[in-house]
Design an enzyme around this catalytic site. Structure first.
Site, PDB file in Angstrom:
ATOM      1  N   ASP A 202      -1.584 -27.411  42.691  1.00  0.00           N
ATOM      2  CA  ASP A 202      -0.881 -27.928  43.852  1.00  0.00           C
ATOM      3  C   ASP A 202       0.241 -28.739  43.227  1.00  0.00           C
ATOM      4  OD1 ASP A 202       0.126 -29.439  45.905  1.00  0.00           O
ATOM      5  OD2 ASP A 202      -1.802 -29.664  46.907  1.00  0.00           O
ATOM      6  N   HIS A 203       1.425 -28.137  43.152  1.00  0.00           N
ATOM      7  CA  HIS A 203       2.448 -28.756  42.305  1.00  0.00           C
ATOM      8  C   HIS A 203       2.837 -30.148  42.782  1.00  0.00           C
ATOM      9  CE1 HIS A 203       4.957 -26.876  45.395  1.00  0.00           C
ATOM     10  NE2 HIS A 203       5.772 -27.878  45.176  1.00  0.00           N
ATOM     11  N   HIS A 265      -0.902 -29.492  50.636  1.00  0.00           N
ATOM     12  CA  HIS A 265      -0.096 -30.647  50.239  1.00  0.00           C
ATOM     13  C   HIS A 265      -0.356 -31.880  51.093  1.00  0.00           C
ATOM     14  CE1 HIS A 265       1.780 -27.719  47.818  1.00  0.00           C
ATOM     15  NE2 HIS A 265       2.580 -27.210  48.730  1.00  0.00           N
TER      16      HIS A 265
END
Lengths: 511, 356
Positions: A202-203, A265
């Site tokens: 999950d950048h 996110h």
């Protein structure tokens, strides 16, 4: 993974903080290496890591894709990607060090011969580059290929090394499209790789600002005492994009913004904002706390009034005329996919009872911004006259995740002059101003962590499944009733979103 | 934005800084530290350039103290402060820069000028690019600082300077010749991460007049508790480190100053990028951590005398001799990358006034 049982390296000293954490001998295999993500993010990140001296000598990069390429062609592709997208300056010697370890394996995922070649490539690298049998497999491919790829890895003995060696799987979102599919996916991957060896990217969690949420909350004393229902009125978490769906029609239609963004996110940001202090800064302790708060998340009873979805219509976005979602290429004109989603969540625990968390995300909104705004209650009593404080809003602490990373605090201040007039002012901390000009890209950090086996910044499968559990009822409700409301591109979403907050006597911040 | 102030005081400089900031519309102060650079007229250009570059990573107020004590008795009796305030953007880096010229008697009272200009509450770092006081921590300016950066490689007798540094070491001291070897140390440490073995002896090969060679040797002696030999080569900088083990030699060899070869017994030979960094990069690394550097303390305190006498020669590299000869002067600061800058620093050396 280093453990206490390892022999001590005499050159390492915990007090010697200049020496960076360098990954042990290892290699990275990228499936779908011709994709956008790989060229724009992964390859440059690998180069930047090498340039910063954080990759081990002999680090090797293997590309796997359906192309008729030699190793040199692959190296050329990486070279171009690095030249174009790397953050740090290009250095010939760094490139040479990396290029020696680049291999390309052509093939499709169900081709046994290709995986046999991959296996011999991996074995060859162990011999010629000393990668030590440690490999991370980065699945930069659509999830529908995951089962095939992991099964092939297992069949060809690539998914587990000998004792003391590690094999890790790195997967990108989407992690399913609902709870059932997420479970299925996790099962498929876990059959082959141990859960602790699966790294979900999950950048957002690799971003410095997101890691700073924990520093802000738990390294300081001045915020935490206010961080609860006694002082906080509500929290708004926003992730807005100014772009449309671009060329992602095939992926996006039917998925929508809630599944694309809120499930991963925004719920991760919510967890970091709302969780209790972890016992330590280790993966296990973090996951415990994140999971605990996610488990306390409750959806409002009336989903019709407390969730909103929208779809962008044609309009003007930042000076340019843009088409509506239904007119985008490859989108069914009857599509009910949401490009805007807002939900109200409550957290049932002592710290947050009665404090709503409003999450919203959307495409073609006013501007590109991601932020967490903690909005405080008004002062219970004001000695100033109401006219004096007319322009005074609620105090707020805003964590700006991107762009223009930083923290803003908004509070009231006297306007200079003879009258007592109080108005909102902001106090600003900008990352760019106080720290590095260019902080490491999220992917640099995350790739390094994968190689080091540090799972701090990766959501675990329990978190993923719990997040779907939260979102699924909303999606089901939407599927059953109504259609998304249209909103003109370039605005801050449909009217219903404003009404949703107005009903609670609140309003959205304009980020 | 540049403001020149002639015959001024610290408080006028402060006023100028506040006004300049207000005029540029950015009254927020995001600077994280004050960097005081103590230098002279001839060397301040290079030092300021490096500090400006580093301030992109660590926005700071840079105070450049240029001492001009003067030569004639009349000049010496005079005391005047001239200042040049440079703000934001451009080549000046991300913070504020004040160039302070201390004329005459004032040259020996830099402390009084600098103290009022320090950022409130923020850490202070003092950097002497060339000649540092014998005891940096005892120096009046040095006392203000959490971190004192010296550079043994820039002195006349680097090895003697190292000995001096070990005698006067105080927490917060650091030396750029130590910073220069961080990449070497990290590659060596990671080589031993991969190969657990007992080391029976070591050898560091490097250019003469390069204190980094000594420091690396001392660090290895201290960490490995084995005799470490120095071997003189023609450079550039450090050229090789060899660690003797029972299975053979672990060898990190960098013959040409950028790409090194790592040979570990039982493992394939590999290339490692080990480029020589610019002063700006070194300063940026120094500013990253402001707490005392215990590893440096242990290495420098071991003392140069504990190392065996250097052996001449090393392994012959005929083609390098000429390159080594031309850069062998004492102003060659060891590992510093001098690309494009060498001409400038050489000419500025001639024009320098002795600070004392």
């Amino acid at each position: 993974m280093s453990s206490a049982a390892d022999p001590v390296n005499p050159l390492r000293d915990p007090q010697d903080r200049r020496l960076p954490r360098i990954a042990g001998p290892s290699g990275l295999v990228i499936f779908g290496v011709t994709g956008d993500l790989s060229r724009k993010k992964l390859m440059p990140a690998v180069y930047d890591l090498a340039n910063r001296g954080l990759l081990p000598p002999g680090f090797s990069l293997v590309g796997f894709a359906r192309r008729d390429w030699e190793h040199e062609d692959f190296a050329q592709v990486v070279h171009d990607a690095v030249r174009e997208h790397a953050r740090t300056p290009f250095r010939e010697e760094v490139w040479q060090q990396l290029a020696e370890g680049m291999r390309f394996v052509p093939g499709v995922f169900d081709d046994d011969a290709a995986f046999q070649r991959l296996r011999s490539t991996v074995e060859e690298l162990d011999k010629s580059r000393g990668t030590g049998g440690n490999f991370a497999f980065y699945l930069s491919v659509p999830p529908k290929f995951f089962p095939t790829v992991v099964a092939q890895l297992k069949r060809h003995g690539l998914s587990s090394g000998e004792t003391g060696q590690w094999r890790r799987a790195v997967i990108e979102k989407p992690f399913g499209h609902d709870l059932a599919s997420a479970r299925e996916l996790n099962q498929v991957v876990h059959e082959v790789f141990r859960p602790s060896e699966v790294f979900r990217i999950d950048h957002y969690l690799g971003k410095e600002t997101v890691q700073n949420i924990l520093a802000l909350r738990f390294a300081n004393t001045m915020f935490e005492p206010l961080w609860n229902r006694s002082y906080v009125d509500h929290v708004q978490i926003t992730m807005a994009e100014d772009i449309g769906i671009g060329g992602r029609a095939g992926y996006y239609d039917g998925i929508g913004s809630a599944r694309d963004v809120i499930q991963n996110h925004l719920l991760q940001l919510l967890a970091l904002t709302a969780m209790e202090e972890p016992a330590s800064f280790h993966a296990k302790a973090l996951v415990t706390e994140k999971l605990k708060v996610l488990n306390a998340v409750r959806l409002p009873a009336d989903l019709a009034t407390h969730t909103v979805r929208g779809q962008y219509a044609a309009g003007w976005q930042g000076g340019r005329k843009v088409p509506g979602y239904l007119d985008e290429e490859g989108i069914d004109s009857e599509s009910t996919t949401d490009t805007f989603a807002a939900v109200k969540l409550e957290i049932d625990n002592r710290r947050w009872a009665g404090v709503p968390f409003y999450l919203r995300t959307g495409k073609r909104l006013g501007r590109r911004v991601t932020e967490i705004a903690v909005v405080f209650q008004r002062a219970p009593h004001s000695p100033f006259g109401t006219t004096d404080t007319q322009e005074l809003g609620q105090n707020a602490l805003v964590i700006r995740v991107q762009p223009d990373e930083g923290v803003t605090i908004r509070f009231g201040s006297k306007v200079p002059g003879t009258q007592m007039e109080i108005r909102d002012v902001t106090m600003d901390f900008a990352y760019g101003e106080s720290f590095t000009e260019s902080s490491p890209e999220a992917y640099e950090r995350l790739i390094l962590d994968v190689l080091l086996g540090d799972a701090n910044l990766f959501p675990r499968h329990q978190e993923v499944e719990r997040s779907w559990e939260i979102l699924d009822p909303v999606e089901e409700h939407w599927a059953r009733y109504g259609r998304p409301e249209q909103y003109p591109a370039g605005t801050w979403g449909p009217r219903a979103a404003d009404e949703m907050l107005a009903r609670d006597g609140r309003s959205w911040r304009r980020p | 934005m540049n403001i020149d102030l002639t015959d001024t005081t610290s408080s006028q400089i402060n006023t100028a800084l506040v006004n300049a900031r207000r005029a540029s519309g950015s009254p927020a102060v995001g600077m994280v530290l004050t960097l005081v650079v103590v230098t002279d007229e001839g060397n301040h250009y290079d030092a300021l350039k490096a500090a400006g570059e580093a301030s992109k990573e660590h926005p700071s107020r840079i105070l450049v103290v240029v001492r001009r004590p003067g030569r004639s008795p009349r000049d010496r009796a005079l005391a005047r402060l001239d200042a040049e305030v440079r703000l934001g953007g451009g080549g000046a880096g991300a913070g504020e820069t004040v160039l302070l010229r201390l004329h005459g008697e004032l040259a020996s009272h830099a402390y009084s000028v600098v103290l009022p200009l320090l950022l409130p509450d923020a850490p202070v770092v003092v950097w002497w690019p060339e000649d540092a006081p014998e005891n940096p921590a005892g120096d009046l300016l040095g006392k203000l600082a959490q971190r004192r950066i010296t550079d043994a490689a820039a002195t006349e007798d680097p090895v003697r300077t190292l000995a001096l540094r070990s005698e006067t070491y105080a927490p917060g001291d650091t030396d750029l010749s130590w910073t220069r070897i961080t990449p070497w140390r990290s590659v060596l440490a990671s080589a031993l991460d991969q190969k657990h073995t007992t080391i029976s002896g070591a050898e560091v090969e490097g250019e003469e007049y390069n204190p980094s060679t000594e420091l690396l040797a001392m660090w290895l002696t201290e960490r490995l508790r084995v005799p470490v030999r120095r071997v003189t080569s023609v450079g550039p900088g450090i050229t090789a480190v060899r660690l003797a083990t029972v299975d053979g030699e672990i060898c990190l060899d960098r013959a040409h100053g950028s790409l090194a070869e790592l040979a570990v017994p039982g493992q394939p030979d590999r290339h490692v990028a080990l480029h020589r960094r610019t002063t700006a990069e070194l300063i940026a690394e120094e500013l990253r951590r402001l707490d005392p550097d215990e590893a440096y303390e242990q290495a420098v305190r071991l003392g140069v005398h504990r190392l065996a006498e250097p052996r001449q020669g090393g392994r012959g590299r005929g083609e390098d001799v000429e390159a080594g000869g031309s850069s062998g002067g004492s102003d060659d600061s060891g590992e510093t990358d001098q690309s494009g800058e060498s001409g400038e620093s050489a000419s500025s050396d001639e024009g320098s006034e002795a600070p004392r």
